[in-house]
Design a protein around this motif. Structure first.
Motif, mmCIF file in Angstrom:
data_model
loop_
_atom_site.group_PDB
_atom_site.id
_atom_site.type_symbol
_atom_site.label_atom_id
_atom_site.label_comp_id
_atom_site.label_asym_id
_atom_site.label_seq_id
_atom_site.Cartn_x
_atom_site.Cartn_y
_atom_site.Cartn_z
ATOM 1 N N LYS A 6 0.858 -1.190 0.000
ATOM 2 C CA LYS A 6 0.000 0.000 0.000
ATOM 3 C C LYS A 6 0.894 1.240 0.000
ATOM 4 N N TYR A 8 0.610 5.510 -0.060
ATOM 5 C CA TYR A 8 -0.393 6.556 0.165
ATOM 6 C C TYR A 8 0.154 7.956 -0.092
ATOM 7 N N ALA A 9 -0.800 8.882 -0.146
ATOM 8 C CA ALA A 9 -0.509 10.314 -0.290
ATOM 9 C C ALA A 9 0.380 10.547 -1.523
ATOM 10 N N SER A 12 1.652 7.701 -3.814
ATOM 11 C CA SER A 12 0.730 6.741 -4.440
ATOM 12 C C SER A 12 0.946 6.676 -5.953
ATOM 13 N N LYS A 21 -7.617 1.472 -4.630
ATOM 14 C CA LYS A 21 -7.619 2.126 -3.319
ATOM 15 C C LYS A 21 -6.233 2.031 -2.666
ATOM 16 N N ASN A 22 -5.236 2.422 -3.408
ATOM 17 C CA ASN A 22 -3.856 2.501 -2.913
ATOM 18 C C ASN A 22 -3.248 1.148 -2.571
ATOM 19 N N ALA A 76 2.756 -1.163 4.234
ATOM 20 C CA ALA A 76 2.117 0.136 3.941
ATOM 21 C C ALA A 76 3.121 1.256 4.171
ATOM 22 N N TRP A 78 4.000 5.573 3.826
ATOM 23 C CA TRP A 78 3.587 6.973 3.659
ATOM 24 C C TRP A 78 4.825 7.875 3.615
ATOM 25 N N TYR B 241 -3.146 17.067 1.115
ATOM 26 C CA TYR B 241 -4.085 16.062 1.615
ATOM 27 C C TYR B 241 -4.837 16.488 2.871
ATOM 28 N N VAL B 245 -5.319 12.878 5.681
ATOM 29 C CA VAL B 245 -4.353 11.859 5.281
ATOM 30 C C VAL B 245 -4.195 10.825 6.387
ATOM 31 N N GLU B 252 -4.507 1.714 9.690
ATOM 32 C CA GLU B 252 -3.463 0.700 9.482
ATOM 33 C C GLU B 252 -2.782 0.308 10.809
ATOM 34 N N ALA B 270 -10.991 3.517 3.898
ATOM 35 C CA ALA B 270 -10.472 4.031 2.620
ATOM 36 C C ALA B 270 -11.526 4.867 1.892
ATOM 37 N N GLU B 275 -7.478 10.301 0.360
ATOM 38 C CA GLU B 275 -7.324 9.775 -0.995
ATOM 39 C C GLU B 275 -8.691 9.675 -1.678
ATOM 40 N N GLU B 279 -10.637 11.490 -5.396
ATOM 41 C CA GLU B 279 -11.063 10.646 -6.529
ATOM 42 C C GLU B 279 -12.266 11.254 -7.249
#
Lengths: 84, 618
Positions: A6, A8-9, A12, A21-22, A76, A78, B241, B245, B252, B270, B275, B279
């Motif tokens: 994963k 993110y931000a 990505s 979804k990442n 994951a 970031w 973000y 964010v 997680e 999510a 994010e 979209e």
């Protein structure tokens, strides 16, 4: 072995095609280090700030070490982020 | 501008408005805004007084850097005794109102007493007038804002206002300024409405002046802005973000409180994340997020400006909500989303609009709805109370309905306006209330992030992340990473964050600067703006003095160390999944160490030595 990656931000954009979804499932060598994976997907190491395996932080010093990952783990990542 | 050295005293009972010199001895000890206003409050009211009685006072206070060119120097706070917690309330807001108050020549406004009928205060520089607000009463913040703008014909005036929720006695009503910035927590809007004070409209044209050392100020603020710009969080992450964010991050790490804090991860996170806000949606190809936005003099610009999908059930027949307005930030998104089990981003955005429109604290509102959903699920309440609405976890329709009735104080909205603690007590299930000192939790589960549990338990205004944001260290690695699952060492961390934050708030700056700035970046800016010696050490001393003063206010209000606790759910029900699976919060290990670090007695009371060390009053 297969793991879930994963990103993110702002990092990505380095996700490969097919991610949703990442999140994307990837195959990695059994002894791959986290830096191997970070480099493979062209994520600048300085932007791989928050690096979690199954939600647990891995510090920079341990990211060259193989054997941290096992089948079905979630990696994951970031860049530096914050909120409140 | 540092201090204007003037405050405005408004006696609503007598209908008088008078100018006073600011107490500069107190300014030297408490800096401004949060600290200085608390010093006035301690001096002028009995902390044991009823928060909704005329004996309570309400102070709108700026800091010495408010209105200056220092980055984020636009903050003001609303300080009073809270009707939600019966503790000190101090709610901080951005936007432009605080700077405008300073431009009009005022460090603070103290409201006392109660008006016989609805009033609002108009300030134009040194001319301050109480005016009838009968035509504004019963109107939302947005409606009242429009009426006042028509009346005053000054597009540059700034307005702080309470909504219908405050008028109806909702105990967590906010003071909203600039339409969608809010002094949000602890019911400061409720206190304002209890005084029959609907709004303050201010226009200041006096501009900047009184900087102690202008050259040094220009240099230090420029250096500070460079640090913010070059930092990945304040220069890139937050503007792109926003705080949202964090939704995926906290999920997680297994610390995203879900369905009234029964669980620690949300399967729909999510869908309501930063994010997701970026979209494009199916209906019109536009994302939820239109742009970011900045408060006065801010070079970070974390604010969110959003739209709701016009085809969404919540707004399809309400074109008045087809607008760009204040969008979801992390705390609101969490309380309205994961905590209620709703993963519909348009429903969350619509409800966020309603919270702004009528001045609801979205954290307390969402958390109270979550508690009500648990009451409904367990049969403690039924459709007999909810006007037939199935108030179930995950129902976007129920969430939107709850916001509509609470905003107006109608039907079950009156119950929801009680807040989680009183609601759960009313229906015989106090254990469902996720609160400390009566205030609802923010968006971090203390089982998965140990230090924040201590910060919640000891916060002077009830559960709050902004009184000591240990998340920065425990999760985000700022200024250095600590293990969120480890309770050892967290007492000192919490104290350091609490003291530093009190100083930053009192300067008139935004606490988000501290993702990049240390006190060594902040103190030189204060020192250049203000007379006196404002070193890093003095700033930390002032922060600690303020913390102790707030603690003593609470003690006189009847709050003791026994109130420094967490709901039983967090102390005895282990996290169900994720890294914290099997863990509860270890408050019992951290609290004695914290009291010791503070120099307090074992029962949590401020010791005579500490009282004397900081020269506290009384």
């Amino acid at each position: 072995m297969r793991i879930t990656l994963k990103l993110y931000a702002t990092i990505s954009q380095h996700l490969p095609a097919g991610s949703v979804k990442n999140t994307v499932e990837i195959d990695v060598d059994d002894d791959a280090s986290l830096h191997d994976i970070i480099d493979k997907y062209n994520v600048p190491r300085e932007l791989a700030h928050l690096v979690l395996i199954n939600g647990v932080f891995v510090c920079d010093a341990d990211r060259d070490q193989g054997g941290l990952l096992k089948q079905d783990d979630v990696l994951a990542i970031w860049p530096p982020v914050a909120g409140g | 501008m540092s201090w204007t050295r003037k405050l405005l005293r408004v006696n609503l009972t007598a209908g008088t408005v008078t100018e006073e010199a600011l107490n500069m001895n107190w300014a030297n000890d408490y800096l401004g805004q949060r600290g200085l206003a608390t010093r006035y409050l301690v001096e002028e009211m009995d902390p044991a007084a009823d928060a909704l009685s005329p004996e309570n006072k309400l102070i709108m206070a700026t800091g010495p850097l408010t209105g200056t060119s220092a980055s984020t120097g636009g903050r003001y706070s609303v300080i009073c005794k809270s009707p939600l917690t019966n503790a000190i309330a101090c709610s901080n807001s951005g936007g432009f109102f605080g700077a405008e108050l300073k431009f009009a020549g005022w460090d603070m406004v103290i409201f006392e007493g109660k008006a016989a009928s609805p009033m609002y205060l108009s300030i134009e520089n040194d001319k301050a007038t109480l005016l009838p607000a009968n035509d504004l009463w019963g109107k939302s913040v947005w409606e009242a804002d429009k009426i006042m703008r028509t009346k005053h014909q000054d597009p540059q005036a700034r307005i702080a206002c309470v909504g219908r929720s405050a008028e109806e006695g909702c105990l967590y009503a906010a003071v909203v300024n600039d339409l969608h910035r809010a002094a949000g927590r602890s019911g400061v809007g409720t206190v304002m409405a209890s005084k029959n004070l609907k709004a303050v409209i201010v226009r200041g044209t006096l501009g900047l002046g009184g900087i102690h050392d202008p050259k040094a100020f220009a240099e230090t603020t420029k250096a500070g802005k460079a640090v913010l710009a070059e930092n990945a969080v304040t220069g890139q992450g937050l503007p792109a973000y926003g705080t949202q964010v964090l939704m995926n991050v906290i999920n997680e790490v297994g610390a995203l409180p879900t369905r009234n804090m029964r669980e620690v991860q949300f399967e729909g996170a999510a869908n309501v994340s930063a994010e997701a806000m970026a979209e494009p949606r199916k209906s019109d190809g536009k994302p939820n997020l239109t742009t970011n936005g900045a408060c006065y003099s801010c070079t970070i610009a974390c604010g969110r400006i959003s739209t709701v999908d016009r085809t969404h059930f919540s707004v399809k027949d309400k074109p008045e909500y087809w607008i760009n307005s204040g969008g979801l930030e992390y705390e609101a998104a969490w309380a309205l989303g994961p905590d209620t089990g709703v993963d519909d981003i348009d429903a969350l955005t619509y409800v966020n609009f309603l919270c702004n429109e009528d001045g609801l604290d979205p954290i307390s509102f969402g958390s109270t709805v979550a508690a009500a959903m648990e009451l409904f699920e367990t049969g403690a309440i039924s459709t007999a109370q909810t006007d037939g609405v199935e108030l179930k976890f995950g129902s976007a329709e129920a969430l939107c309905w709850a916001a509509e009735v609470t905003a107006k104080g109608e039907g079950f909205g009156k119950d929801l306006g009680l807040g989680s603690k009183r609601l759960c007590e009313k229906y015989g299930q106090p254990q469902f209330s996720m609160t400390v000192k009566g205030q609802e939790f923010p968006a971090y589960d203390p089982r998965g992030i140990q230090g924040i549990g201590l910060a919640y338990a000891t916060s002077n205004r009830g559960a709050c992340h902004l009184r000591g944001y240990t998340i920065a260290s425990e999760i985000l690695g700022i200024p250095e990473k600590t293990d969120p699952l480890e309770s050892a060492g967290k007492a000192g961390l919490v104290k350091a964050f609490q003291d530093a934050t009190a100083a930053v708030d009192s300067a008139g700056l935004c606490v988000f600067t501290t993702f990049a700035w240390g006190m060594d970046d902040i103190a030189p800016q204060v020192d250049a703006a203000c007379e006196g010696n404002w070193s890093t050490e003095k700033m930390m001393e002032v922060g600690e003095r303020i913390w102790n003063l707030e603690r003593e206010f609470n003690a006189k209000a009847g709050i003791t160390g026994a109130d420094d606790t967490l709901p039983d759910r967090l102390l005895s029900l282990p996290a169900n999944v994720g890294p914290a699976a099997g863990k509860v919060n270890e408050l019992d290990k951290m609290l004695p160490e914290y009291y010791s670090a503070r120099g307090w007695n074992a029962d949590g009371s401020v010791s005579a030595e500490t009282h004397q060390k900081f020269g506290l009053p009384g």
